[in-house]
Design a protein around this motif. Sequence first.
Motif, short mmCIF file in Angstrom:
data_model
loop_
_atom_site.label_atom_id
_atom_site.label_comp_id
_atom_site.label_asym_id
_atom_site.label_seq_id
_atom_site.Cartn_x
_atom_site.Cartn_y
_atom_site.Cartn_z
N ASP A 76 -10.32 33.96 4.39
CA ASP A 76 -9.36 34.80 5.11
C ASP A 76 -8.17 35.24 4.27
N MET A 77 -7.96 34.61 3.14
CA MET A 77 -6.71 34.80 2.42
C MET A 77 -6.34 36.26 2.14
N GLN A 78 -7.26 37.01 1.54
CA GLN A 78 -6.90 38.37 1.12
C GLN A 78 -6.56 39.27 2.30
N ALA A 79 -7.32 39.17 3.38
CA ALA A 79 -7.06 40.01 4.54
C ALA A 79 -5.72 39.64 5.20
N VAL A 80 -5.43 38.35 5.26
CA VAL A 80 -4.16 37.90 5.84
C VAL A 80 -3.00 38.39 4.97
N ALA A 81 -3.16 38.33 3.67
CA ALA A 81 -2.11 38.79 2.75
C ALA A 81 -1.90 40.29 2.91
N VAL A 94 4.10 37.86 7.57
CA VAL A 94 2.87 37.37 8.22
C VAL A 94 2.74 38.13 9.53
N LYS A 95 1.57 38.69 9.76
CA LYS A 95 1.35 39.44 11.00
C LYS A 95 1.56 38.53 12.20
N PRO A 96 2.44 38.93 13.14
CA PRO A 96 2.70 38.04 14.28
C PRO A 96 1.42 37.75 15.06
N ASP A 98 -1.17 36.11 14.15
CA ASP A 98 -2.42 36.12 13.35
C ASP A 98 -3.08 34.74 13.42
N ASP A 99 -4.19 34.65 14.13
CA ASP A 99 -4.78 33.31 14.31
C ASP A 99 -5.63 32.87 13.12
N ARG A 100 -5.71 33.71 12.09
CA ARG A 100 -6.34 33.24 10.84
C ARG A 100 -5.36 32.40 10.02
N VAL A 101 -4.07 32.49 10.38
CA VAL A 101 -3.05 31.73 9.66
C VAL A 101 -3.03 30.30 10.17
N ILE A 102 -3.29 29.35 9.30
CA ILE A 102 -3.28 27.94 9.70
C ILE A 102 -1.84 27.44 9.79
N ALA A 103 -1.01 27.89 8.85
CA ALA A 103 0.41 27.53 8.88
C ALA A 103 1.15 28.49 7.97
#
Length: 149
Positions: A76-81, A94-96, A98-103
């Motif tokens: 997920d890293m690149q898409a989240v970035a 960080v996209k508000p 975003d459930d791919r974000v663990i922390a």
Amino acid sequence: MMIRKIFIVGAFLLFSSAVLADGCKVEIEGNDAMQFNLKEIKVAAGCAEIEVTIKHVGALPKATMGHGFVVTTAADMQAVANDGMAAGIDNNHVKPGDDRVIANSKLVGGGESTTLKIPGSKLEAGGDYMFFCPFPGHNAMMKGKLIVG
Ligand code: ZN
């Protein structure tokens, strides 16, 4: 007899620093050259909570050289970035929701630090996790593996 005692104490000190390094608390530094001081972070499996302190050891302000700490799976890293770039500095890039974000931590500027607490239940031993700085353009250099276990 004395030498043996010194040896035992020395071995104990070595052992306890290894436990600290592989434990549930981590400290990472970011600088004005867009670098973290760690390329890999190891935490113990079974931590109730993992505490990450992010220290900006540079002098540049958050708006030009902000650093933060985001944990995702490697996949997920690149898409989240990418989504975080558009999210803006007020959202710590960080996209508000975003459930791919663990922390994720807040962003800090030079001389500041912040602490992030990650519930241990969110990380599985042996999982393929990455950490990175979400500030636009930083994740190319400011990233590494988060190893659990
Ligand atoms: Zn950064």
